[in-house]
Design a protein around this motif. Structure first.
Motif, PDB file in Angstrom:
ATOM      1  N   MET B  11       0.804  -1.227   0.000  1.00 42.54           N
ATOM      2  CA  MET B  11       0.000   0.000   0.000  1.00 42.54           C
ATOM      3  C   MET B  11       0.837   1.277   0.000  1.00 42.54           C
ATOM      4  N   PHE B  73      -0.342   4.057   2.497  1.00 41.76           N
ATOM      5  CA  PHE B  73      -0.760   3.404   3.733  1.00 41.76           C
ATOM      6  C   PHE B  73       0.305   2.420   4.243  1.00 41.76           C
ATOM      7  N   ASP B  76       1.296   3.133   7.917  1.00 42.02           N
ATOM      8  CA  ASP B  76       0.345   2.574   8.887  1.00 42.02           C
ATOM      9  C   ASP B  76       0.609   1.084   9.075  1.00 42.02           C
ATOM     10  N   MET B  77       0.822   0.378   7.982  1.00 44.27           N
ATOM     11  CA  MET B  77       1.004  -1.072   8.066  1.00 44.27           C
ATOM     12  C   MET B  77       2.333  -1.438   8.721  1.00 44.27           C
ATOM     13  N   ARG B  79       3.514   0.019  11.185  1.00 43.95           N
ATOM     14  CA  ARG B  79       3.317   0.210  12.630  1.00 43.95           C
ATOM     15  C   ARG B  79       2.774  -1.041  13.322  1.00 43.95           C
ATOM     16  N   ALA B  80       2.295  -2.003  12.545  1.00 48.32           N
ATOM     17  CA  ALA B  80       1.734  -3.218  13.146  1.00 48.32           C
ATOM     18  C   ALA B  80       2.811  -4.133  13.722  1.00 48.32           C
ATOM     19  N   HIS B 103       2.461  10.223   4.547  1.00 47.20           N
ATOM     20  CA  HIS B 103       2.165   9.548   5.812  1.00 47.20           C
ATOM     21  C   HIS B 103       3.435   8.984   6.476  1.00 47.20           C
ATOM     22  N   GLN B 106       4.137   9.695  10.124  1.00 43.98           N
ATOM     23  CA  GLN B 106       3.222   8.994  11.041  1.00 43.98           C
ATOM     24  C   GLN B 106       3.898   7.747  11.626  1.00 43.98           C
ATOM     25  N   VAL B 109       6.351   8.354  14.484  1.00 43.19           N
ATOM     26  CA  VAL B 109       5.774   8.569  15.825  1.00 43.19           C
ATOM     27  C   VAL B 109       6.139   7.393  16.730  1.00 43.19           C
ATOM     28  N   ASP B 110       6.155   6.194  16.171  1.00 46.54           N
ATOM     29  CA  ASP B 110       6.404   4.988  16.971  1.00 46.54           C
ATOM     30  C   ASP B 110       7.846   4.877  17.473  1.00 46.54           C
ATOM     31  N   ASP B 112       9.142   7.316  19.138  1.00 47.89           N
ATOM     32  CA  ASP B 112       9.137   8.204  20.313  1.00 47.89           C
ATOM     33  C   ASP B 112      10.277   9.218  20.259  1.00 47.89           C
TER      34      ASP B 112
END
Lengths: 170, 170
Positions: B11, B73, B76-77, B79-80, B103, B106, B109-110, B112
């Motif tokens: 994605m 995307f 986002d994926m 981050r899993a 993105h 984003q 962010v993980d 920190d």
């Protein structure tokens, strides 16, 4: 019976829309699909299509008793237009029932009203929920006052049960 | 010349992968596509496919000089699986060049480790970047020490220019 708004746009995880809507309607509640696109056609993540009943510009959140935010990538896309977060913020402020599954809680971050709530969600957006001030747990369903959250399609039965429980109390 | 890792999965917004990679390779840098799926095939948002060179389990971030995180995307994926954030955190901690578009931020962010950085991104994830402690602005490209961020595919020329500038300083 309750009037439920479903805030949704393209790339929704279809079953997280259709299955809760079916449960609400079977229990006698009315459902309105609300999107923010000019085109009322909504195309889901797996190609299923839906027709929005209303545009977010043509409805007032005051006209609804509860809000459903299905997952998939629709919650991300809803975040591109601040009108959607304003619409959802009404339900959070007024403590009307809000049901958000999978990536749905990610969209609610934009209301700035998750602080102090216990929530669950799809794993990829949990850090954002923590950073927004929520307490994040990994459970099939979490009820935090008026807010019901779940993680994935497999959680839908538990998600529907707790959501209907809140609707029945209205 | 620099060794650039591209952390990416399904994605991805294809042009945000292919265009920067072309720019790095034309400047003489080497590029390794790293994903975390068992299947090395990566299928982009618009159906274009790529073959990962390495799995994130089989590489060390220490072996690379810089990191690219394309949008779509895929962030986002990524981050899993926490292994991906651990891989990216090395570059953020060591202040090696990190390039994230759309993105892409984003996903960071993980780590920190965005606190104190000035960043830009696609509009939908800006609230998450603010909540992670970053200062968010709306510009085609932002350079914050070792971190280069951009918003959308149209920003790619500015994104590549600033990214190559950092790679040339290594």
């Amino acid at each position: 019976m309750a009037k439920v708004a479903v805030l949704v746009t393209d790339m929704v995880e279809e079953v997280e829309l259709t299955d809760p809507v079916k449960a609400y309607e079977e229990a006698g509640h009315s459902v309105t699909l609300v999107n923010s696109n000019e085109d009322s056609k909504i195309t889901g993540k797996n190609g299923e299509t839906f027709k929005a009943d209303k545009n977010v510009n043509d409805v007032k959140p005051e006209d609804f008793d509860a809000l459903l935010v299905p997952g998939g990538f629709s919650p991300d896309m809803l975040r591109a237009d601040p009108k959607n977060a304003e619409f959802a913020a009404h339900f959070m402020k007024e403590e009307k029932p809000v049901f958000a599954i999978c990536h749905g809680p990610q969209f609610l971050v934009d209301t700035d009203l998750l602080k102090g709530h216990e929530v669950t969600s799809f794993v990829s957006v949990r850090k954002d929920l923590e950073n927004a001030g929520a307490t994040v747990v990994d459970k099939e369903v979490v009820v935090s006052r008026h807010l019901v959250t779940s993680r994935v399609p497999d959680d839908i039965p538990a998600f529907n049960k707790e959501s209907l429980n809140l609707l029945d109390q209205l």
